[in-house]
Design a protein around this motif. Structure first.
Motif, PDB file in Angstrom:
ATOM      1  N   GLY A   1      48.652 -33.412 -43.933  1.00 43.39           N
ATOM      2  CA  GLY A   1      49.200 -32.362 -42.939  1.00 43.39           C
ATOM      3  C   GLY A   1      48.080 -31.835 -41.786  1.00 43.39           C
ATOM      4  N   MET A   2      46.752 -32.009 -41.891  1.00 42.34           N
ATOM      5  CA  MET A   2      45.868 -31.275 -41.092  1.00 42.34           C
ATOM      6  C   MET A   2      45.738 -32.186 -39.822  1.00 42.34           C
ATOM      7  SD  MET A   2      45.546 -28.264 -42.345  1.00 42.34           S
ATOM      8  CE  MET A   2      44.056 -27.972 -41.217  1.00 42.34           C
ATOM      9  N   ARG A   3      45.410 -33.572 -39.919  1.00 43.45           N
ATOM     10  CA  ARG A   3      44.891 -34.295 -38.682  1.00 43.45           C
ATOM     11  C   ARG A   3      46.001 -34.144 -37.694  1.00 43.45           C
ATOM     12  NH1 ARG A   3      41.261 -38.073 -37.692  1.00 43.45           N
ATOM     13  NH2 ARG A   3      40.526 -38.261 -39.852  1.00 43.45           N
ATOM     14  N   GLU A   4      47.303 -34.166 -37.962  1.00 42.81           N
ATOM     15  CA  GLU A   4      48.228 -34.317 -36.954  1.00 42.81           C
ATOM     16  C   GLU A   4      48.469 -32.935 -36.169  1.00 42.81           C
ATOM     17  OE1 GLU A   4      50.060 -34.195 -40.999  1.00 42.81           O
ATOM     18  OE2 GLU A   4      49.103 -35.622 -40.023  1.00 42.81           O
TER      19      GLU A   4
ATOM     20  N   ALA B   1      36.334 -26.001 -42.959  1.00 42.26           N
ATOM     21  CA  ALA B   1      36.316 -25.457 -41.670  1.00 42.26           C
ATOM     22  C   ALA B   1      35.406 -26.009 -40.869  1.00 42.26           C
ATOM     23  CB  ALA B   1      36.889 -24.303 -41.550  1.00 42.26           C
ATOM     24  N   GLU B   2      34.264 -25.802 -41.369  1.00 44.20           N
ATOM     25  CA  GLU B   2      32.720 -25.678 -40.389  1.00 44.20           C
ATOM     26  C   GLU B   2      32.514 -27.320 -40.399  1.00 44.20           C
ATOM     27  OE1 GLU B   2      30.221 -22.973 -42.065  1.00 44.20           O
ATOM     28  OE2 GLU B   2      31.281 -21.284 -41.172  1.00 44.20           O
ATOM     29  N   SER B   3      33.082 -28.109 -41.016  1.00 38.59           N
ATOM     30  CA  SER B   3      32.799 -29.820 -40.718  1.00 38.59           C
ATOM     31  C   SER B   3      34.015 -30.595 -40.403  1.00 38.59           C
ATOM     32  CB  SER B   3      32.172 -30.108 -42.233  1.00 38.59           C
ATOM     33  OG  SER B   3      33.497 -30.214 -43.401  1.00 38.59           O
ATOM     34  N   ASP B   4      33.746 -31.795 -40.749  1.00 34.69           N
ATOM     35  CA  ASP B   4      35.186 -32.510 -40.377  1.00 34.69           C
ATOM     36  C   ASP B   4      35.854 -32.783 -41.690  1.00 34.69           C
ATOM     37  OD1 ASP B   4      34.683 -32.796 -37.867  1.00 34.69           O
ATOM     38  OD2 ASP B   4      33.551 -34.618 -37.787  1.00 34.69           O
ATOM     39  N   ARG B   5      35.570 -32.061 -42.782  1.00 31.73           N
ATOM     40  CA  ARG B   5      36.217 -32.596 -44.140  1.00 31.73           C
ATOM     41  C   ARG B   5      37.703 -32.238 -43.862  1.00 31.73           C
ATOM     42  NH1 ARG B   5      32.729 -30.225 -48.987  1.00 31.73           N
ATOM     43  NH2 ARG B   5      34.432 -31.237 -50.102  1.00 31.73           N
TER      44      ARG B   5
ATOM     45  N   PHE C   1      43.566 -20.835 -40.447  1.00 33.68           N
ATOM     46  CA  PHE C   1      44.851 -20.074 -40.817  1.00 33.68           C
ATOM     47  C   PHE C   1      45.335 -21.284 -41.472  1.00 33.68           C
ATOM     48  CE2 PHE C   1      49.384 -19.554 -39.977  1.00 33.68           C
ATOM     49  CZ  PHE C   1      49.518 -18.399 -40.663  1.00 33.68           C
ATOM     50  N   ASP C   2      45.203 -22.670 -41.168  1.00 32.74           N
ATOM     51  CA  ASP C   2      46.172 -23.572 -41.531  1.00 32.74           C
ATOM     52  C   ASP C   2      45.487 -24.158 -42.932  1.00 32.74           C
ATOM     53  OD1 ASP C   2      48.251 -23.560 -39.648  1.00 32.74           O
ATOM     54  OD2 ASP C   2      47.299 -25.410 -38.565  1.00 32.74           O
ATOM     55  N   LEU C   3      44.299 -24.111 -43.027  1.00 32.53           N
ATOM     56  CA  LEU C   3      43.467 -24.222 -44.047  1.00 32.53           C
ATOM     57  C   LEU C   3      43.806 -23.402 -45.274  1.00 32.53           C
ATOM     58  CD1 LEU C   3      39.931 -25.527 -42.801  1.00 32.53           C
ATOM     59  CD2 LEU C   3      41.653 -26.988 -44.031  1.00 32.53           C
ATOM     60  N   ALA C   4      43.748 -22.132 -44.750  1.00 37.79           N
ATOM     61  CA  ALA C   4      44.249 -21.278 -45.845  1.00 37.79           C
ATOM     62  C   ALA C   4      45.531 -21.667 -46.502  1.00 37.79           C
ATOM     63  CB  ALA C   4      44.173 -19.846 -45.354  1.00 37.79           C
TER      64      ALA C   4
ATOM     65  N   GLY D   1      50.653 -30.330 -48.256  1.00 34.89           N
ATOM     66  CA  GLY D   1      50.804 -29.887 -46.933  1.00 34.89           C
ATOM     67  C   GLY D   1      50.784 -28.360 -46.923  1.00 34.89           C
ATOM     68  N   LEU D   2      51.081 -27.777 -45.724  1.00 33.37           N
ATOM     69  CA  LEU D   2      50.873 -26.165 -45.509  1.00 33.37           C
ATOM     70  C   LEU D   2      52.209 -25.442 -45.878  1.00 33.37           C
ATOM     71  CD1 LEU D   2      49.419 -26.661 -41.844  1.00 33.37           C
ATOM     72  CD2 LEU D   2      48.257 -26.857 -44.120  1.00 33.37           C
ATOM     73  N   VAL D   3      52.048 -24.556 -46.757  1.00 37.41           N
ATOM     74  CA  VAL D   3      52.897 -23.592 -47.147  1.00 37.41           C
ATOM     75  C   VAL D   3      53.746 -22.918 -45.970  1.00 37.41           C
ATOM     76  CG1 VAL D   3      52.322 -23.482 -49.475  1.00 37.41           C
ATOM     77  CG2 VAL D   3      51.490 -21.806 -47.710  1.00 37.41           C
TER      78      VAL D   3
END
Length: 162
Positions: A157-160, A147-151, A18-21, A45-47
Motif C-alpha cells: 500500500g505504500m509504493r503506489e 521513513a528515512e530510508s527506502d525500506r 503520516f501514511d507510515l503511522a 495496508g493503511l487504516v
C-alpha cells in the motif's frame, strides 16, 4: 489516568510519515517481538477513518486480543484510534504530525486506564506505563528508520502512493 507523550523528529515528508503511522504492515514489523498480528477488520495496508483492527499479540507472557477503531483522520496532520475491546479499561491514542525544517515532527499522546481500579493503578506505577512507553518508542524508532530510508517502499500500500 496515565498518559504517555512522545515526540519523534523524522527526516522525511509529512505525507510519508503520516501514511507510515497508519500502516498495519509497519506496525506488525515493529511488534515482531510480541508476534503481533492484525487478525480481523483491516489486516494490511493503511487504516482509514471508521475502520477497526483486531490485534493478537503476546504481552507479558499472555496471548491477548485488542480491537481498536480509527475515530478521526485529518490527512497528514492527525488521526486517532480508541480501544473497543481488550485488556485496558479504555485507551485513546492520538497521532499528531507537523512539518519541520528537517522534515516532520510526529507526536503521540496515549491516554489509558487500566482495569481493576486501585490494583490497576498500582500495576501502572510499577511497570505498565514504562512497558507501554517502551513499546511506543520502539514503534516510532522503526517508523523513523523506514521513513528515512527506502525500506518503506517494500510495505503493501505504500509504493503506489509515492
Amino acid at each position: 489516568m496515565p498518559s504517555i507523550h512522545l515526540r519523534t523528529e523524522i527526516k522525511a515528508p509529512i505525507e510519508l510519515v503520516f501514511d507510515l503511522a497508519r500502516s498495519i504492515d509497519l506496525h506488525e514489523h515493529s511488534m515482531e517481538h510480541t508476534n503481533e498480528k492484525a487478525i480481523a477488520g483491516r489486516t494490511s495496508g493503511l487504516v482509514q477513518q471508521g475502520e477497526t483492527v483486531t490485534w493478537q499479540a503476546k504481552h507479558l507472557g499472555i496471548t491477548q486480543k485488542l480491537t481498536s477503531k480509527i475515530i478521526a483522520v485529518q490527512p497528514h496532520h492527525y488521526f486517532a484510534d480508541e480501544m473497543k475491546s481488550g485488556a485496558f479499561k479504555r485507551f485513546k491514542h492520538e497521532h499528531f504530525f507537523e512539518t519541520s525544517s528537517n522534515g516532520c515532527i510526529m507526536r503521540d499522546i496515549f491516554d489509558y486506564d487500566s482495569p481493576l481500579g486501585i490494583l490497576g493503578s498500582l500495576v501502572d506505577a510499577i511497570f505498565l506505563k514504562k512497558y507501554m512507553t517502551d513499546l511506543l518508542k520502539r514503534r516510532n524508532q522503526l517508523l523513523k528508520e523506514f521513513a528515512e530510508s527506502d525500506r518503506w517502499k517494500n510495505l503493501p500500500g505504500m509504493r503506489e502512493n509515492y
